[in-house]
Design an enzyme around this catalytic site. Structure first.
Site, short mmCIF file in Angstrom:
data_model
loop_
_atom_site.label_atom_id
_atom_site.label_comp_id
_atom_site.label_asym_id
_atom_site.label_seq_id
_atom_site.Cartn_x
_atom_site.Cartn_y
_atom_site.Cartn_z
N HIS A 39 9.21 22.63 14.34
CA HIS A 39 10.06 21.78 13.51
C HIS A 39 11.32 22.57 13.17
CE1 HIS A 39 11.55 18.94 10.66
NE2 HIS A 39 11.43 19.78 9.64
N ASP A 41 14.82 22.48 11.55
CA ASP A 41 15.80 21.83 10.68
C ASP A 41 17.22 22.10 11.16
OD1 ASP A 41 14.17 20.65 8.53
OD2 ASP A 41 13.60 22.72 8.11
N ASP A 163 8.86 15.33 8.55
CA ASP A 163 9.27 16.06 7.34
C ASP A 163 10.01 15.23 6.30
OD1 ASP A 163 9.33 18.35 5.77
OD2 ASP A 163 11.21 19.06 6.58
N HIS A 413 17.53 15.40 7.37
CA HIS A 413 16.81 15.18 6.12
C HIS A 413 16.96 16.31 5.11
CE1 HIS A 413 13.88 17.07 8.92
NE2 HIS A 413 13.51 17.75 7.87
#
Length: 963
Positions: A39, A41, A163, A413
């Protein structure tokens, strides 16, 4: 520009079918799908650049380029291995740096299904603070790159939002319309999750629209078992501390038997809360697989040793897999699934930990992102309308590219959500500003081409602080006003000036009413503000000429006492004679009047420094330490101004809160321009600032908020449609995201508030609607960001000043959408003679969502019906648009309908079909249940008899059939 069918697929219009790359499963066993993933970001604790290159590891150890290097190397060692990748923005950077040999290897891995792209957008967008137009754009940007690079085998089948902090129904609708087969996410309210685990409803069919006929917006949705992390004890990344598999029996610390036993226990426990003989496990987490050998070496051993137990009677089968392969097995199970029709807001991970603060966090960034979206749409449209001349002096295909990428990154996000570190927030804003530079060149080129005038153009980018050097110093200038909407608009313009009187003329030379008045709170040299109303044609621009007539002080001095009322031909607003606060609002057209009072308050943020306040408010979490907010002022100071263009009352609630109540001459809405900050924290108290409207509207606990700026959902205080809520936070637990509008209503009156950015809000008491405007906090909320939400001001330390606008409309409920739908679009999309790119305005129900250059000879167009089903008696019906007669300067020679993501031909788009469980009957809708008439009508009525609406169904349907 001539339209033609775009060569969307890498092989022209030829579609290459993806090979059957999913591994085999064991029908008589529990199949555990292990999904290796990372994951990544696109900014959070570090900037997007720092994350990609592995810089500033003193903040967080993370380097995306090394992850992709390592994963590709390891995938080549064993054809059984799989990996999924999500953030196309990062992959695009990495791909550009690879040589042809490496690109060939990666393409082969994609073709064989061993490297699979999931989700496919430029980022994994936030779902609370994003507007649907920007979400569609960032998804399109990523999907187009994958499509043009890898063809059909690169097309994602599954949405992966592991997420984001709550999940919007409009996002699910968008994914369904883009052709996705399913959605998996990681974060779910702790009460909802506990209930679903008990009832085996962790996977469901999400019906994501009240307006689209099923299954158009139906999306299979699964909740992942461990967020997006591995099961406890089975993380083998270099960032983890779990023991590796030590499989040499001669070693004293041999642990194969222990690990196999623990894993089988975990697998059996998980299977107890899922419905089929297939379960999924996410083997990875934040920025993992930088040394992919650690993961794959241990996963290879885990699969080998667990499956070896099958010879001793074990019924557990492990396999490398992907979300799309797992989803295919669920579909093959041919079972039924529970139906969900609401959304997943608000999200709480514990009794007092509601993630509802980020709905408002970083209000200035949220506004700048929304403004940048408007600029991007203008840039996209003028690139088409201006033709090739619009791209003069720009590198590449157009000037929109850097703006598109900056806007796409901003949807992440931890970007527009406001949950990043401060230096990362600065970086997001800087990218948006840099993206506007090439767009300015393109816009200037297009206006020059369309108007025939090469006069230099200056952009007033600081009007929010009343600064524009050109208008402040020039005795004569012209102003272009561009309208990106498909309908003509009238909109107020306020320009900082130093003169007393000006002559304003439209493109036909006709005089326009204008007024100059004193400006307060400005940062530049202007002492006055020139105000007038502009009208612009659909998808076009017009020109106004402004000339100085007189210098000196404002001709209309401010009155130090507010009038008891202000009104135009549409609205009347009254003020309390003692407090000077709002007291009523009337619609003179419909002869409606409501009591309306408004004030500003602040919640004292929990500080987390005592036993009763362990969870503090922070960038994510809103936790007031009392349900009663502090009023900022019961008595206010006022002055007022009235001229030919507007009437306004300026209110001072205190040294850090002011407001202008403004009513324009021909406006059907009341404008409230608020200014909050710097929020004082010298008393040691963090503050969460709201404005609240209190009315006599009888709301019965109901209020309404939009979903990503599109459809509107009903909310009920202290209630969730999916489970019996145990409310533990009466304020934060009732907050919902507001992207563009919220309203309260009864059978006679509807008060709608249209916002200029994403904010949080609620109705805590009947007849009341509150919206959070600003937050300044002193503690971190212990969710990872590692710093308090305390934004600096211009001096770097004094605190941020935020300014914004709320528009209020009072209407009968049945007519409300006719006003608030176009009004919200105008706020979102606001941006020689006379020019319009359309032959005629679009029908009122139709919005031109996208007009963007796709390649040199083709254009991407998206038209949307902007009204919800049954929302408007006038405009909720289907509409037909003639494309051939739409544009005034473009000849259409061919058009092909595509998916919403523009990466599939619509007629070739297929999706998995799903059956709902017995609680849903399918067809004609009655209050949230679907019914269809059938020969077996008696069985149908019996089938639905245990539904909460049993009596209503019986009364409305069964008597018709004499049963």
């Amino acid at each position: 520009i001539r339209f033609k069918r775009a060569s969307v697929f890498q092989q022209g219009t030829k579609v290459i079918k993806k090979p059957k790359s999913c591994p085999g499963t064991q029908p008589s066993m529990l199949n555990v799908h292990l999904v290796p993933h990372t994951h990544d970001d696109v900014g959070w604790l570090k900037t997007v650049d720092q994350y990609y290159y592995g810089d500033r590891n003193d903040i967080q150890h993370a380097g995306v380029q090394y992850i992709l290097d390592s994963v590709v190397e390891q995938l080549q060692k064993d054809p059984a291995r799989r990996f999924i990748y999500v953030e196309t923005g990062f992959f695009y950077r990495w791909w550009r740096q690879q040589d042809q040999a490496m690109r060939h290897i990666v393409t082969q891995l994609v073709d064989e299904g061993r490297l699979e792209f999931i989700n496919g957008g430029w980022c994994m967008s936030d779902e609370a603070a994003t507007h649907y137009t920007a979400v569609i754009d960032q998804m399109t940007l990523g999907l187009r790159f994958l499509n043009e690079t890898f063809g059909e085998c690169g097309r994602p089948r599954v949405a992966w939002h592991i997420d984001p902090f709550g999940h919007a129904r409009e996002h699910a609708s968008i994914f369904a319309q883009m052709g996705y087969d399913g959605l998996f996410f990681g974060r779910l309210d702790y009460q909802d999750k506990a209930r679903r685990m008990k009832t085996k409803e962790m996977e469901m069919l999400w019906r994501a629209s009240d307006s689209l006929t099923p299954p158009m917006a139906d999306l299979f949705t699964g909740v992942l078992p461990n967020g997006y992390n591995p099961p406890d004890g089975f993380c083998w990344d270099q960032l983890c501390n779990d023991a590796p598999i030590r499989d040499d029996p001669q070693l004293e610390d041999f642990n194969v038997d222990d690990i196999v036993k623990r894993f089988l226990n975990v697998a059996h426990a998980q299977s107890e809360v899922y419905k089929t003989t297939h379960i999924i496990m996410t083997m990875g987490s934040d920025f993992q697989y930088e040394n992919a050998n650690l993961w794959y070496k241990n996963l290879d051993k885990l699969i080998h040793y667990v499956n070896a137990k099958q010879s001793n009677g074990s019924k557990v089968n492990l396999l490398y897999s992907t979300p799309s392969c797992y989803l295919q097995e669920l579909h093959n199970a041919n079972t039924t699934w529970p139906l969900k029709t609401d959304d997943f807001f608000p999200y709480a991970d514990d009794a007092h930990d509601f993630w509802t603060g980020y709905f408002t966090s970083r209000p200035a960034l949220k506004r700048y992102e929304r403004l940048s979206n408007s600029r991007l749409q203008t840039c996209n449209q003028l690139e088409v309308l201006g033709g090739r001349r619009s791209r003069k002096g720009l590198f590449g295909e157009g000037g929109s590219d850097s703006m598109r990428e900056a806007m796409a990154v901003a949807q992440h996000h931890d970007a527009v959500s406001g949950t990043e570190k401060q230096h990362v927030a600065f970086d997001y804003a800087k990218r948006l500003a840099a993206g506007w530079g090439p767009c300015q060149v393109l816009v200037s080129n297009s206006l020059a081409a369309l108007s025939g005038s090469d006069a230099p153009r200056v952009y007033c980018e600081n009007l929010n602080i009343s600064v524009c050097p050109l208008t402040e110093s020039s005795p004569k200038f012209t102003m272009n006003v561009y309208n990106p909407l498909g309908h003509a608009v009238m909109w107020p313009v306020r320009l900082p000036v130093n003169g007393t009187a000006y002559g304003v003329f439209d493109a036909k030379g006709s005089p326009v009413d204008s007024a100059s008045r004193e400006v307060r709170g400005h940062k530049g040299y202007a002492i006055n503000e020139l105000v007038f109303q502009v009208q612009a044609p659909p998808l076009g621009f017009t020109t106004y000429s402004i000339s100085l007539l007189q210098n000196g002080p404002p001709p209309t001095p401010l009155e130090n006492k507010a009038p008891l009322s202000i009104q135009n031909k549409f609205l009347k607003v009254t003020f309390d004679p003692d407090t000077y606060l709002l007291s009523s609002l009337s619609n003179l057209e419909t002869k409606q009047t409501i009591k309306l009072s408004q004030n500003f308050y602040w919640y004292n943020a929990s500080a987390g420094n005592n036993a009763e306040s362990r969870q503090p408010s922070g960038a994510y979490i809103f936790r007031p330490n009392s349900s009663t907010p502090f009023i900022i002022s019961k008595m206010i100071k006022v002055d007022s101004v009235k001229n030919a263009v507007l009437q306004e009352v300026r209110q001072w609630f205190g040294p850090w809160v002011t407001q202008v109540v403004r009513l324009y001459k021909d406006s059907r809405q009341l404008e409230l321009e608020w200014t909050v900050g710097p929020v004082p924290v010298g008393d040691g108290l963090g503050k969460e600032v709201i404005t609240r409207f209190d009315t006599n509207i009888r709301t019965s606990g109901l209020f309404y908020t939009d979903s990503n700026g599109r459809e509107v959902l009903e909310r009920r205080r202290d209630y969730r449609p999916t489970w019996d809520l145990k409310q533990t936070e009466p304020i934060a637990g009732n907050y919902y995201p507001i992207n563009s509008r919220a309203y309260i209503k009864d059978k006679d009156n509807q008060l709608t508030v249209v916002t200029d950015r994403s904010q949080g809000g609620s109705s805590i008491a009947d007849g009341s609607l509150e919206i959070m405007l600003h937050r300044r906090l002193l503690y971190d909320d212990v969710r990872g960001v590692g710093e308090p939400l305390s934004e600096p001001g211009e001096d770097g330390q004094g605190g941020l000043v935020a300014r914004g606008t709320l528009l209020l409309a009072l209407t009968p409920p049945e007519k409300a959408a006719d006003l608030h739908r176009p009004l919200a679009q105008s706020v979102t999309w606001s941006s020689l003679r006379l020019f319009s790119g359309l032959h005629a305005a679009l029908p009122p129900a139709v919005h031109l969502l996208t007009l963007s250059q796709w390649d040199r000879e083709s254009v991407l167009i998206r038209l949307e019906h902007q009204y919800q089903a049954k929302e408007s008696k006038s405009f909720s019906e289907p509409v037909t648009v003639n494309l051939q007669k739409l544009f005034s300067t473009l000849e259409i020679v061919g058009a092909t309908e595509m998916s919403l993501g523009a990466n599939q031909w619509k007629d070739q788009m297929t999706r998995l079909d799903w059956k709902t469980s017995s609680g849903e009957c399918g067809g004609k809708k009655i209050e949230g249940i679907s019914l269809h008439y059938s020969i077996k009508i008696q069985a149908l009525c019996w089938h639905c008899a245990d539904h909460p609406l049993e009596e209503q169904i019986y009364n409305e349907l069964c008597p018709v059939t004499n049963l």
